[in-house]
Scaffold this motif. Structure first.
Motif, mmCIF file in Angstrom:
data_model
loop_
_atom_site.group_PDB
_atom_site.id
_atom_site.type_symbol
_atom_site.label_atom_id
_atom_site.label_comp_id
_atom_site.label_asym_id
_atom_site.label_seq_id
_atom_site.Cartn_x
_atom_site.Cartn_y
_atom_site.Cartn_z
ATOM 1 N N ARG A 116 0.856 -1.189 0.000
ATOM 2 C CA ARG A 116 0.000 0.000 0.000
ATOM 3 C C ARG A 116 0.894 1.241 0.000
ATOM 4 N NH1 ARG A 116 -4.591 -0.328 4.370
ATOM 5 N NH2 ARG A 116 -2.830 -0.058 5.783
ATOM 6 N N PHE A 117 0.403 2.307 -0.601
ATOM 7 C CA PHE A 117 1.237 3.499 -0.729
ATOM 8 C C PHE A 117 0.371 4.732 -0.945
ATOM 9 C CE2 PHE A 117 0.638 1.641 -4.915
ATOM 10 C CZ PHE A 117 0.257 2.729 -5.689
ATOM 11 N N LEU A 118 0.996 5.874 -0.751
ATOM 12 C CA LEU A 118 0.403 7.169 -1.090
ATOM 13 C C LEU A 118 1.269 7.788 -2.171
ATOM 14 C CD1 LEU A 118 -1.477 9.633 -0.627
ATOM 15 C CD2 LEU A 118 0.110 10.355 1.185
ATOM 16 N N TRP A 119 0.657 8.145 -3.292
ATOM 17 C CA TRP A 119 1.372 8.778 -4.404
ATOM 18 C C TRP A 119 0.858 10.197 -4.581
ATOM 19 C CZ3 TRP A 119 5.375 8.080 -7.709
ATOM 20 C CH2 TRP A 119 5.428 8.905 -8.837
ATOM 21 N N CYS A 120 1.789 11.119 -4.715
ATOM 22 C CA CYS A 120 1.441 12.507 -5.006
ATOM 23 C C CYS A 120 2.567 13.047 -5.879
ATOM 24 C CB CYS A 120 1.287 13.309 -3.717
ATOM 25 S SG CYS A 120 0.427 14.879 -3.920
ATOM 26 N N GLY A 121 2.378 12.973 -7.177
ATOM 27 C CA GLY A 121 3.453 13.189 -8.134
ATOM 28 C C GLY A 121 3.840 14.633 -8.367
ATOM 29 N N PRO A 122 4.747 14.852 -9.321
ATOM 30 C CA PRO A 122 5.308 16.189 -9.550
ATOM 31 C C PRO A 122 4.316 17.195 -10.119
ATOM 32 C CG PRO A 122 6.096 14.635 -11.214
ATOM 33 C CD PRO A 122 5.367 13.832 -10.184
ATOM 34 N N GLU A 123 3.139 16.731 -10.578
ATOM 35 C CA GLU A 123 2.145 17.678 -11.096
ATOM 36 C C GLU A 123 1.478 18.471 -9.983
ATOM 37 O OE1 GLU A 123 1.942 14.417 -11.288
ATOM 38 O OE2 GLU A 123 1.930 13.731 -13.376
ATOM 39 N N THR A 124 1.539 17.949 -8.751
ATOM 40 C CA THR A 124 0.847 18.567 -7.623
ATOM 41 C C THR A 124 1.653 19.734 -7.069
ATOM 42 O OG1 THR A 124 -0.007 16.375 -7.083
ATOM 43 C CG2 THR A 124 -0.247 18.067 -5.403
ATOM 44 N N ASP A 125 0.964 20.736 -6.590
ATOM 45 C CA ASP A 125 1.623 21.876 -5.959
ATOM 46 C C ASP A 125 2.557 21.382 -4.849
ATOM 47 O OD1 ASP A 125 1.288 23.863 -3.371
ATOM 48 O OD2 ASP A 125 1.572 24.947 -5.259
ATOM 49 N N PRO A 126 3.836 21.775 -4.874
ATOM 50 C CA PRO A 126 4.803 21.243 -3.893
ATOM 51 C C PRO A 126 4.406 21.483 -2.443
ATOM 52 C CG PRO A 126 5.951 22.355 -5.684
ATOM 53 C CD PRO A 126 4.493 22.637 -5.872
ATOM 54 N N ALA A 127 3.822 22.637 -2.155
ATOM 55 C CA ALA A 127 3.439 22.922 -0.771
ATOM 56 C C ALA A 127 2.325 21.986 -0.313
ATOM 57 C CB ALA A 127 3.005 24.379 -0.639
ATOM 58 N N LEU A 128 1.341 21.750 -1.186
ATOM 59 C CA LEU A 128 0.264 20.827 -0.837
ATOM 60 C C LEU A 128 0.794 19.405 -0.685
ATOM 61 C CD1 LEU A 128 -2.694 21.990 -3.126
ATOM 62 C CD2 LEU A 128 -2.600 22.076 -0.631
ATOM 63 N N ARG A 129 1.689 19.023 -1.590
ATOM 64 C CA ARG A 129 2.254 17.670 -1.516
ATOM 65 C C ARG A 129 3.024 17.478 -0.215
ATOM 66 N NH1 ARG A 129 4.758 17.515 -6.132
ATOM 67 N NH2 ARG A 129 6.784 18.205 -5.396
ATOM 68 N N THR A 130 3.820 18.443 0.153
ATOM 69 C CA THR A 130 4.591 18.337 1.392
ATOM 70 C C THR A 130 3.672 18.240 2.601
ATOM 71 O OG1 THR A 130 6.455 19.550 0.437
ATOM 72 C CG2 THR A 130 6.308 19.480 2.839
ATOM 73 N N SER A 131 2.628 19.058 2.637
ATOM 74 C CA SER A 131 1.683 19.008 3.759
ATOM 75 C C SER A 131 1.024 17.639 3.857
ATOM 76 C CB SER A 131 0.605 20.085 3.587
ATOM 77 O OG SER A 131 1.167 21.377 3.653
ATOM 78 N N LEU A 132 0.641 17.094 2.707
ATOM 79 C CA LEU A 132 -0.009 15.785 2.687
ATOM 80 C C LEU A 132 0.932 14.695 3.185
ATOM 81 C CD1 LEU A 132 -2.395 13.943 1.740
ATOM 82 C CD2 LEU A 132 -1.206 13.800 -0.462
#
Length: 287
Positions: A116-132
């Motif tokens: 199982r994993f969480l993916w949040c790739g380079p298309e996502t806003d970096p600040a939102l990705r980091t928070s997630l």
């Protein structure tokens, strides 16, 4: 009847496919059915089984053809370990009663490992990705293997430190619009729903176009099994055309599947850990 058997060491064994061979480059593979099953109907069934599998999604650009002895698989790049991957898919050849009198391996429910994993790739806003990532990491950091993919597989040396260690100062909510969906890649995604529900409570919206909670079935005991799922065409993960992923896709084809460099097992771990260091993927504990 299973197309391939698998021995105690995870190596492919003959079953409905009695043998296989490839060209010098490891790109063109010939699958030979048992002689008694080399009818047009069985060769068509073999082709349909291959087409209905994750094969073409995991190895986009693959060309499948009927041959005189079974099927020919033309891969878009060299892959010496292809039979191991194919055996791990546990594909079967449907047979009517009486069509084969010898012993056979029947397809069963199987017990593939699931990552199982969480993916949040380079298309996502970096600040939102980091928070997630920081938020989900905080939920799991007390788990002994919280930072490790496939902890059941052999690993030479020490695993690299968690890239999110020391990230203790964080909000319990995601500020901004971030969408999330759950997917199963050969595995049941319902075990991810508790994570999904907590993230929705934290401000994430359910929908396409953002982060992904995934559960991937891993048919063979190799870190490349997870990479093939992450880069699977149509999954909406590392198969993205984003330019930051181009070099990773090239490394998968050349170093991991093609064996350039001489150690595809180590190359697979390196690639997976580099994706993790980029902050694009986070392992989740087993259900």
């Amino acid at each position: 009847m299973l197309l391939f058997g698998v021995d105690a060491l995870g190596r492919p064994e003959p079953s409905a496919v009695e043998g296989w061979s490839c060209d010098r480059d490891g790109r063109v593979w010939r699958l030979r059915l048992i002689e008694a099953l080399r009818t047009e109907d069985h060769k068509l069934s073999l082709l349909e089984s291959l087409k209905a599998s994750p094969l073409e999604g995991c190895l986009p650009g693959t060309d499948l053809r009927i041959s005189t002895e079974g099927a020919e698989v033309r891969l878009p790049f060299p892959y010496p370990g292809f039979p191991v991957f194919l055996a791990g898919l546990r594909l079967d050849l449907p047979l009517e009663q009486g069509e084969w009198q010898g012993p056979w391996r029947e397809p069963g429910a199987g017990a593939d490992a699931v990552q199982r994993f969480l993916w949040c790739g380079p298309e996502t806003d970096p600040a939102l990705r980091t928070s997630l990532m920081r938020l989900v990491h905080a939920w799991n950091r007390d788990d002994h293997h919280h930072d490790s993919f496939m902890p059941w597989l052999p690993y030479e040396g020490h695993r690299p430190p968690c890239p999110w260690l020391g990230e203790d100062d964080m909000d319990n909510r995601i500020e901004g619009i971030l969408r999330l969906r759950c997917i199963g890649l050969g595995a049941d995604p319902t075990s991810l729903h508790p994570f999904r529900n907590r993230l929705i409570e934290a401000g994430v919206e359910e929908g396409d176009g953002g982060a992904v909670l995934g559960a991937a079935s891993l048919g063979h005991a190799h870190p490349e099994a997870l990479l093939l799922r992450l880069f699977q065409s149509g999954a909406g993960l590392a198969d993205s055309p984003h330019p930051d992923l181009v070099s990773f896709r090239s490394r998968l084809h050349l170093e991991v599947l093609g064996g350039e460099g001489g150690d595809p097992y180590r190359a697979a771990w390196n690639l997976l850990e580099d994706l993790q260091r980029k902050g694009w993927i986070l392992p989740l504990p087993a259900a």
